[in-house]
Design an enzyme around this catalytic site. Sequence first.
Site, mmCIF file in Angstrom:
data_model
loop_
_atom_site.group_PDB
_atom_site.id
_atom_site.type_symbol
_atom_site.label_atom_id
_atom_site.label_comp_id
_atom_site.label_asym_id
_atom_site.label_seq_id
_atom_site.Cartn_x
_atom_site.Cartn_y
_atom_site.Cartn_z
ATOM 1 N N SER A 36 4.893 -1.182 3.770
ATOM 2 C CA SER A 36 5.138 -2.525 4.315
ATOM 3 C C SER A 36 5.149 -3.555 3.189
ATOM 4 O O SER A 36 4.252 -3.570 2.344
ATOM 5 C CB SER A 36 4.036 -2.926 5.290
ATOM 6 N N SER A 87 1.600 6.582 2.414
ATOM 7 C CA SER A 87 2.409 7.536 3.191
ATOM 8 C C SER A 87 3.626 8.031 2.413
ATOM 9 O O SER A 87 4.218 7.296 1.624
ATOM 10 C CB SER A 87 2.911 6.874 4.477
ATOM 11 N N GLU A 124 -3.929 9.460 17.970
ATOM 12 C CA GLU A 124 -4.414 10.849 18.000
ATOM 13 C C GLU A 124 -5.360 11.113 16.825
ATOM 14 O O GLU A 124 -6.383 11.796 16.983
ATOM 15 C CB GLU A 124 -3.233 11.838 17.950
ATOM 16 N N GLU A 163 -9.690 -0.679 6.476
ATOM 17 C CA GLU A 163 -8.494 -0.993 7.251
ATOM 18 C C GLU A 163 -8.808 -0.938 8.749
ATOM 19 O O GLU A 163 -8.293 -1.696 9.536
ATOM 20 C CB GLU A 163 -7.403 0.011 6.884
ATOM 21 N N GLN A 200 0.855 -1.199 0.000
ATOM 22 C CA GLN A 200 0.000 0.000 0.000
ATOM 23 C C GLN A 200 0.888 1.246 0.000
ATOM 24 O O GLN A 200 1.554 1.532 1.000
ATOM 25 C CB GLN A 200 -0.873 -0.022 1.261
ATOM 26 N N GLY A 201 0.901 1.984 -1.096
ATOM 27 C CA GLY A 201 1.756 3.165 -1.211
ATOM 28 C C GLY A 201 0.957 4.438 -0.970
ATOM 29 O O GLY A 201 0.584 5.144 -1.920
HETATM 30 C C1 LIG Z 1 4.433 -0.820 11.141
HETATM 31 C C2 LIG Z 1 3.946 0.242 10.193
HETATM 32 C C3 LIG Z 1 3.515 -0.131 8.941
HETATM 33 C C4 LIG Z 1 3.092 0.840 8.033
HETATM 34 N N1 LIG Z 1 2.721 0.420 6.790
HETATM 35 C C5 LIG Z 1 2.354 1.342 5.880
HETATM 36 C C6 LIG Z 1 2.037 0.934 4.541
HETATM 37 O O1 LIG Z 1 2.088 -0.256 4.204
HETATM 38 N N2 LIG Z 1 1.692 1.877 3.652
HETATM 39 C C7 LIG Z 1 1.619 3.198 3.980
HETATM 40 O O2 LIG Z 1 1.260 3.994 3.126
HETATM 41 N N3 LIG Z 1 1.956 3.623 5.216
HETATM 42 C C8 LIG Z 1 2.314 2.728 6.173
HETATM 43 N N4 LIG Z 1 2.668 3.136 7.444
HETATM 44 C C9 LIG Z 1 2.744 4.572 7.730
HETATM 45 C C10 LIG Z 1 1.655 5.063 8.670
HETATM 46 O O3 LIG Z 1 0.412 5.119 8.026
HETATM 47 C C11 LIG Z 1 2.121 6.421 9.179
HETATM 48 O O4 LIG Z 1 3.295 6.214 9.942
HETATM 49 C C12 LIG Z 1 1.074 7.086 10.029
HETATM 50 O O5 LIG Z 1 -0.029 7.470 9.263
HETATM 51 C C13 LIG Z 1 1.639 8.308 10.768
HETATM 52 O O6 LIG Z 1 2.259 9.177 9.878
HETATM 53 P P1 LIG Z 1 3.745 9.728 10.130
HETATM 54 O O7 LIG Z 1 4.633 8.567 10.443
HETATM 55 O O8 LIG Z 1 4.103 10.597 8.975
HETATM 56 O O9 LIG Z 1 3.644 10.578 11.467
HETATM 57 P P2 LIG Z 1 3.091 12.080 11.587
HETATM 58 O O10 LIG Z 1 1.858 12.219 10.792
HETATM 59 O O11 LIG Z 1 4.214 13.013 11.303
HETATM 60 O O12 LIG Z 1 2.702 12.141 13.125
HETATM 61 C C14 LIG Z 1 3.669 12.379 14.156
HETATM 62 C C15 LIG Z 1 2.934 12.512 15.481
HETATM 63 O O13 LIG Z 1 2.058 13.664 15.423
HETATM 64 C C16 LIG Z 1 0.726 13.311 15.747
HETATM 65 N N5 LIG Z 1 -0.216 14.049 14.904
HETATM 66 C C17 LIG Z 1 -0.123 14.280 13.573
HETATM 67 N N6 LIG Z 1 -1.194 14.981 13.130
HETATM 68 C C18 LIG Z 1 -1.989 15.180 14.216
HETATM 69 C C19 LIG Z 1 -3.257 15.824 14.410
HETATM 70 N N7 LIG Z 1 -3.929 16.380 13.391
HETATM 71 N N8 LIG Z 1 -3.784 15.838 15.672
HETATM 72 C C20 LIG Z 1 -3.124 15.271 16.720
HETATM 73 N N9 LIG Z 1 -1.903 14.652 16.588
HETATM 74 C C21 LIG Z 1 -1.362 14.603 15.359
HETATM 75 C C22 LIG Z 1 0.635 11.825 15.395
HETATM 76 O O14 LIG Z 1 -0.392 11.182 16.145
HETATM 77 C C23 LIG Z 1 2.021 11.341 15.790
HETATM 78 O O15 LIG Z 1 2.075 11.066 17.183
HETATM 79 C C24 LIG Z 1 3.090 2.214 8.389
HETATM 80 C C25 LIG Z 1 3.519 2.580 9.663
HETATM 81 C C26 LIG Z 1 3.957 1.632 10.562
HETATM 82 C C27 LIG Z 1 4.449 2.064 11.896
#
Ligand SMILES: Cc1cc2nc3c(=O)[nH]c(=O)nc-3n(C[C@H](O)[C@H](O)[C@H](O)COP(=O)(O)OP(=O)(O)OC[C@H]3O[C@@H](n4cnc5c(N)ncnc54)[C@H](O)[C@@H]3O)c2cc1C
Length: 401
Positions: free
Chosen positions: A171, A139, A385, A254, A136-137
């Site tokens: 992933s 992020s 969050e 999901e 799934q692309g």
């Molecule tokens: C094990 C794992 C597998 C994954 N697999 C995939 C995958 O296959 N495909 C894919 O596309 N993505 C995948 N992801 C990515 C995942 O969807 C993102 O990590 C997630 O959406 C959070 O985005 P970020 O890492 O950019 O953190 P950020 O969005 O930068 O968030 C950082 C922190 O800020 C907080 N925050 C951000 N915005 C807000 C808000 N509006 N209000 C309150 N708090 C906020 C968040 O809760 C977090 O604590 C995976 C992640 C993990 C850990």
Amino acid sequence: MTVHPTAAVGVPTSELSGDKLRSYVRRWLDENLPAHFRVDRLSDRAPTLEESKAFEAAMYEAGLTGVTWPTQFGGRGRTLREHLIVSQEIGRTPMPESVNSIGKELVGPIVLGIGTPEQKAALLPAILEMREVWCQGFSEPGAGSDLAGLRTRAWREGNGWRVDGQKIWTSGAARSQRCLLLARTGVPEDRHRGLCLFAVPLDRAGIEVRTIRSMDGKDNFCEVFFDNVELTEDEALGAPDEGWSAALRVLAIERATNRMHRAWRFENELTHLVDAAMTDPGLRAALADGAVARQIGTTRVAIEVLKAHVEGAVSAITEGETVGARGSLSKLHWSEAHQRFAADAIALLSRAVLPHGVAVRAALERFRSIYLQARAETIYAGTTEIQLGIIADRVLRLPKG
Ligand SMILES: Cc1cc2nc3c(=O)[nH]c(=O)nc-3n(C[C@H](O)[C@H](O)[C@H](O)COP(=O)(O)OP(=O)(O)OC[C@H]3O[C@@H](n4cnc5c(N)ncnc54)[C@H](O)[C@@H]3O)c2cc1C
């Protein structure tokens, strides 16, 4: 590895329902799950990718996957309630997660929802037969929680499309043949508008997949780079402006019905923990300690609530309702409760006086891995969050601050 459904249980599942379907699935898994796949025993090694694919293809042959998909696209054409029965039995069996859960649980429903008949015929059987594993692309380095901020661009060229940009935290991309890509067909300022989903073959020229090692030592995470990649017209899923609503549908699935088995897997983990603890005098004494007993009781209640969420979602969908934002309740409840449980389990097992006993070692091996995975459960598919924000906004309709 060759896995053949045993003749005795090779009954077409279309003839079975209710308890008969349940005992068929239970017996099939019992008789066909290779010993080294069992995650509740001390095993010499984890299954290889090829072994996992062969086993999942055998599960499909036996009628355990594609349960609700239409028969003309390789599915079994059964009800969601029957899918739930199969999922409950999969959950009760201590086995690894599917290596193609994104294909089976996210891509399948979305292609069924917005794909053309030709796309359904081309993509769906390949998922069930395990010829195509999907990732799934969504992020990107600057777009995780704020998915509408994504910048990977797609533009029309000739009869097809070109794509340029970067995805992260994808992933399983290194083991996948296809990627469900969300890309921007408009300008970044369009935010939710001008997004499109694509079914991208990962062997296309201009695509580079790089693995990222995670703290559990696995190379499952990837970055995927798209350098002016050429896509055909029929690799776009749905209309160019339909991308955001389609992405929301992917995220709702999901959070609500994806991996329905996890409540029953959670129950299996709790039973495993208690059974292992009963084999060790130190852990048996700990179970009699009020604080530990309370933790176990609280976990038990959390599991029952989670099962009720899943059963409620199945009833709602069966009655023609959509689950939508309410899926955030299940995702939040499961990820938070499971993360707490994993930490409690490790703390309990560390009190063993016979840590080399086979049952305690097997439990420690399983719960160390669960503990590390559970750290990510409150992040992927939308962080805690973000789920709280959705519940406040779209379930409770609270005023925005
Ligand atoms: C094990 C794992 C597998 C994954 N697999 C995939 C995958 O296959 N495909 C894919 O596309 N993505 C995948 N992801 C990515 C995942 O969807 C993102 O990590 C997630 O959406 C959070 O985005 P970020 O890492 O950019 O953190 P950020 O969005 O930068 O968030 C950082 C922190 O800020 C907080 N925050 C951000 N915005 C807000 C808000 N509006 N209000 C309150 N708090 C906020 C968040 O809760 C977090 O604590 C995976 C992640 C993990 C850990």
